[in-house]
Design an enzyme around this catalytic site. Structure first.
Site, PDB file in Angstrom:
ATOM      1  N   TYR A 149       4.561  41.765 149.676  1.00 56.22           N
ATOM      2  CA  TYR A 149       4.689  42.995 148.888  1.00 56.22           C
ATOM      3  C   TYR A 149       5.867  43.834 149.391  1.00 56.22           C
ATOM      4  O   TYR A 149       6.772  44.188 148.621  1.00 56.22           O
ATOM      5  CB  TYR A 149       3.390  43.784 148.992  1.00 56.22           C
ATOM      6  CG  TYR A 149       3.324  45.043 148.157  1.00 56.22           C
ATOM      7  CD1 TYR A 149       3.166  44.977 146.775  1.00 56.22           C
ATOM      8  CD2 TYR A 149       3.394  46.301 148.753  1.00 56.22           C
ATOM      9  CE1 TYR A 149       3.078  46.138 146.007  1.00 56.22           C
ATOM     10  CE2 TYR A 149       3.308  47.466 147.993  1.00 56.22           C
ATOM     11  CZ  TYR A 149       3.151  47.373 146.626  1.00 56.22           C
ATOM     12  OH  TYR A 149       3.072  48.529 145.870  1.00 56.22           O
ATOM     13  N   LYS A 153       9.408  44.149 147.423  1.00 51.70           N
ATOM     14  CA  LYS A 153       9.849  45.444 146.895  1.00 51.70           C
ATOM     15  C   LYS A 153      11.203  45.853 147.489  1.00 51.70           C
ATOM     16  O   LYS A 153      12.023  46.487 146.818  1.00 51.70           O
ATOM     17  CB  LYS A 153       8.803  46.514 147.208  1.00 51.70           C
ATOM     18  CG  LYS A 153       7.525  46.384 146.408  1.00 51.70           C
ATOM     19  CD  LYS A 153       7.732  46.865 144.979  1.00 51.70           C
ATOM     20  CE  LYS A 153       6.428  46.936 144.215  1.00 51.70           C
ATOM     21  NZ  LYS A 153       6.609  47.452 142.846  1.00 51.70           N
TER      22      LYS A 153
HETATM   23  P1  NAD Z   1      -1.919  47.797 139.279  1.00 54.32           P
HETATM   24  O1  NAD Z   1      -2.207  46.542 140.018  1.00 54.32           O
HETATM   25  O2  NAD Z   1      -3.078  48.570 138.724  1.00 54.32           O
HETATM   26  O3  NAD Z   1      -0.898  47.524 138.090  1.00 54.32           O
HETATM   27  C1  NAD Z   1       0.102  46.540 138.138  1.00 54.32           C
HETATM   28  C2  NAD Z   1       0.111  45.824 136.800  1.00 54.32           C
HETATM   29  O4  NAD Z   1       1.125  44.808 136.836  1.00 54.32           O
HETATM   30  C3  NAD Z   1      -1.211  45.102 136.495  1.00 54.32           C
HETATM   31  O5  NAD Z   1      -1.673  45.461 135.211  1.00 54.32           O
HETATM   32  C4  NAD Z   1      -0.852  43.623 136.598  1.00 54.32           C
HETATM   33  O6  NAD Z   1      -1.649  42.807 135.763  1.00 54.32           O
HETATM   34  C5  NAD Z   1       0.615  43.639 136.220  1.00 54.32           C
HETATM   35  N1  NAD Z   1       1.350  42.475 136.717  1.00 54.32           N
HETATM   36  C6  NAD Z   1       1.289  41.907 137.945  1.00 54.32           C
HETATM   37  N2  NAD Z   1       2.109  40.846 138.026  1.00 54.32           N
HETATM   38  C7  NAD Z   1       2.710  40.742 136.801  1.00 54.32           C
HETATM   39  C8  NAD Z   1       3.646  39.826 136.252  1.00 54.32           C
HETATM   40  N3  NAD Z   1       4.149  38.825 136.978  1.00 54.32           N
HETATM   41  N4  NAD Z   1       4.019  40.007 134.961  1.00 54.32           N
HETATM   42  C9  NAD Z   1       3.514  41.012 134.218  1.00 54.32           C
HETATM   43  N5  NAD Z   1       2.619  41.899 134.690  1.00 54.32           N
HETATM   44  C10 NAD Z   1       2.226  41.771 135.965  1.00 54.32           C
HETATM   45  O7  NAD Z   1      -1.065  48.733 140.258  1.00 54.32           O
HETATM   46  P2  NAD Z   1      -0.591  50.248 140.065  1.00 54.32           P
HETATM   47  O8  NAD Z   1      -1.234  51.051 141.099  1.00 54.32           O
HETATM   48  O9  NAD Z   1      -0.686  50.658 138.653  1.00 54.32           O
HETATM   49  O10 NAD Z   1       0.955  50.100 140.475  1.00 54.32           O
HETATM   50  C11 NAD Z   1       1.981  50.023 139.511  1.00 54.32           C
HETATM   51  C12 NAD Z   1       3.321  49.906 140.214  1.00 54.32           C
HETATM   52  O11 NAD Z   1       3.527  51.028 141.056  1.00 54.32           O
HETATM   53  C13 NAD Z   1       3.422  48.662 141.092  1.00 54.32           C
HETATM   54  O12 NAD Z   1       4.715  48.121 140.978  1.00 54.32           O
HETATM   55  C14 NAD Z   1       3.202  49.194 142.474  1.00 54.32           C
HETATM   56  O13 NAD Z   1       3.855  48.417 143.432  1.00 54.32           O
HETATM   57  C15 NAD Z   1       3.784  50.598 142.374  1.00 54.32           C
HETATM   58  N6  NAD Z   1       3.164  51.494 143.354  1.00 54.32           N
HETATM   59  C16 NAD Z   1       1.899  51.963 143.191  1.00 54.32           C
HETATM   60  C17 NAD Z   1       1.334  52.790 144.157  1.00 54.32           C
HETATM   61  C18 NAD Z   1      -0.052  53.356 144.030  1.00 54.32           C
HETATM   62  O14 NAD Z   1      -0.493  54.068 144.922  1.00 54.32           O
HETATM   63  N7  NAD Z   1      -0.769  53.140 142.963  1.00 54.32           N
HETATM   64  C19 NAD Z   1       2.073  53.123 145.308  1.00 54.32           C
HETATM   65  C20 NAD Z   1       3.351  52.584 145.437  1.00 54.32           C
HETATM   66  C21 NAD Z   1       3.901  51.791 144.452  1.00 54.32           C
END
Ligand code: NAD
Ligand code: UDP
Ligand code: UDP
Length: 319
Positions: A149, A153
């Site tokens: 991860y 990133k």
């Molecule tokens: P989440 O897991 O709920 O959502 C991620 C979505 O991406 C999911 O619906 C998943 O099915 C989809 N996905 C995964 N691999 C895929 C692929 N190869 N093709 C198409 N879709 C794909 O996570 P989230 O919390 O909503 O996070 C969203 C983004 O924000 C991510 O990139 C995450 O790294 C980033 N982020 C989130 C947080 C947090 O605290 N929630 C913190 C830092 C970064």
């Protein structure tokens, strides 16, 4: 008659926790939204309420494969975000970040679309600078269980800046710190969802390590506001910009707040700390304040109350 058409916005990872809230916001603003997801860690139900909306379209697609569509803006959120999900298939996690970024950047290059990358505080690893500023390069283990991860990133950020330097793309990179709220998955293993589900079910609350590690928790509505503001910045604003709350809490404090707000009688138990678990994390958000006129404003207790209300309905549905 006006010939102006709605802005066409692609959201990848749209069925996820953040993506689904972003789709709601973009639809409310009048955009034409193309939601893309492979449903690996986000369920279709998160977008069910938008089905049939004339400006909303949902496509099952994996971003590691090319995608040819015509859009004006791209929010690249596709990537499982919770350790349980991203460690389930670590090779696929790196592919999603790296190949996904290449494909979405290729798409942005061909269409001229603005493109925003959802990066993460994990690029700082277990930080030796506190609070973390954007110019800190991080302390990341390249071969540990979180590396798929973190390094995925980091490489995606590299690609974004190289596409900017090499092809002049209008990129936007945000580093998101821990965010919580309704539509987090109850089983995703993240601390807020774990503690709330445990408290509501009367199960033991699992603190990993001694609970003195800290995190800053940003409520989802605040975060979505920042994403939209970032996309609207002039082309010379690329980031990276930290987005998160500056309130810092230990996991013991979080557990106490959750048990109090749920009125739960759950007791706290201590379990092993996962490897490479950062001991301290809090963003320096000066840049976000100055560039976006933004800061997280929802107090932790208010956000927790709204999140607990959501999880209560989930628990009631399965009973
Ligand atoms: P989440 O897991 O709920 O959502 C991620 C979505 O991406 C999911 O619906 C998943 O099915 C989809 N996905 C995964 N691999 C895929 C692929 N190869 N093709 C198409 N879709 C794909 O996570 P989230 O919390 O909503 O996070 C969203 C983004 O924000 C991510 O990139 C995450 O790294 C980033 N982020 C989130 C947080 C947090 O605290 N929630 C913190 C830092 C970064
Ligand atoms: N790509 C895509 N949609 C597009 C344009 C490109 O998915 O509309 C993918 C394409 O598969 C390519 C990647 O993006 O592999 C990178 O594109 P770029 O034009 O930067 O590089 P190249 O085509 O030279 O590999
Ligand atoms: N954590 C915990 N109990 C849990 C789940 C997580 O004590 O049931 C801890 C975890 O070890 C970490 C912090 O809470 O120190 C935040 O974990 P999360 O997975 O939510 O996010 P991240 O580690 O990615 O910041």
């Amino acid at each position: 008659m006006s010939t102006q058409r709605a802005k066409r916005v692609l959201v990848t990872g749209a069925a996820g926790f953040l993506g689904s809230h972003l789709c709601d916001r973009l639809i409310a603003e009048g955009s034409d939204v193309l939601a893309v997801d492979n449903f690996f860690s986000g369920p279709k139900e998160n977008l069910a309420h938008l089905a049939g909306h004339p400006r909303f379209e949902l496509m099952r697609h994996d971003v590691t494969f090319p995608l040819y569509v015509e859009v004006d803006e791209i929010y690249n959120l596709a990537c499982p975000a919770s350790p349980v999900h991203y460690q389930h298939d670590p090779v696929q996690t790196t592919k999603t970040s790296v190949h996904g970024a290449i494909n979405m950047l290729g798409l942005a290059k061909r269409t001229g679309a603005r493109i925003l990358q959802a990066s993460t505080s994990e690029v700082y690893g277990d930080p030796s600078v506190h609070p973390q500023t954007e110019d800190y390069w991080g302390n990341v283990n390249p071969i540990g269980v979180r590396s798929c991860y973190d390094e995925g990133k980091r490489c995606a950020e590299t690609l974004f800046f190289d596409y900017r330097r090499q092809h002049g793309l209008p990129i936007k990179v945000v580093r998101i710190f821990n965010t919580y709220g309704p539509r987090m998955r109850p089983d995703d293993g993240r601390v807020v969802s774990n503690f709330i589900m445990q408290a509501l079910r009367g199960d033991d609350i699992t603190i990993y390590g001694d609970g003195s590690q800290t995190r800053s928790f940003c409520y989802v509505d605040d975060l979505i506001e920042a994403l939209v503001r970032m996309m609207a910045t002039p082309a010379d604003v690329t980031g990276p910009i930290n987005l998160g709350s500056t309130g810092e809490f230990t996991m013991l404090e979080l557990a106490a707040a959750v048990t109090e707000l749920t009125g739960s009688a759950s007791k706290i138990v201590f379990e092993d700390l996962p490897s490479d678990d950062p001991t301290q994390r809090k963003p320096d958000t000066t840049l976000a304040r100055n560039t976006l006129g933004w800061q997280a404003t929802t107090p932790l207790r208010d956000g927790l109350e709204r999140t607990i209300a959501y999880f209560r309905t989930l628990v009631a549905e399965v009973q």
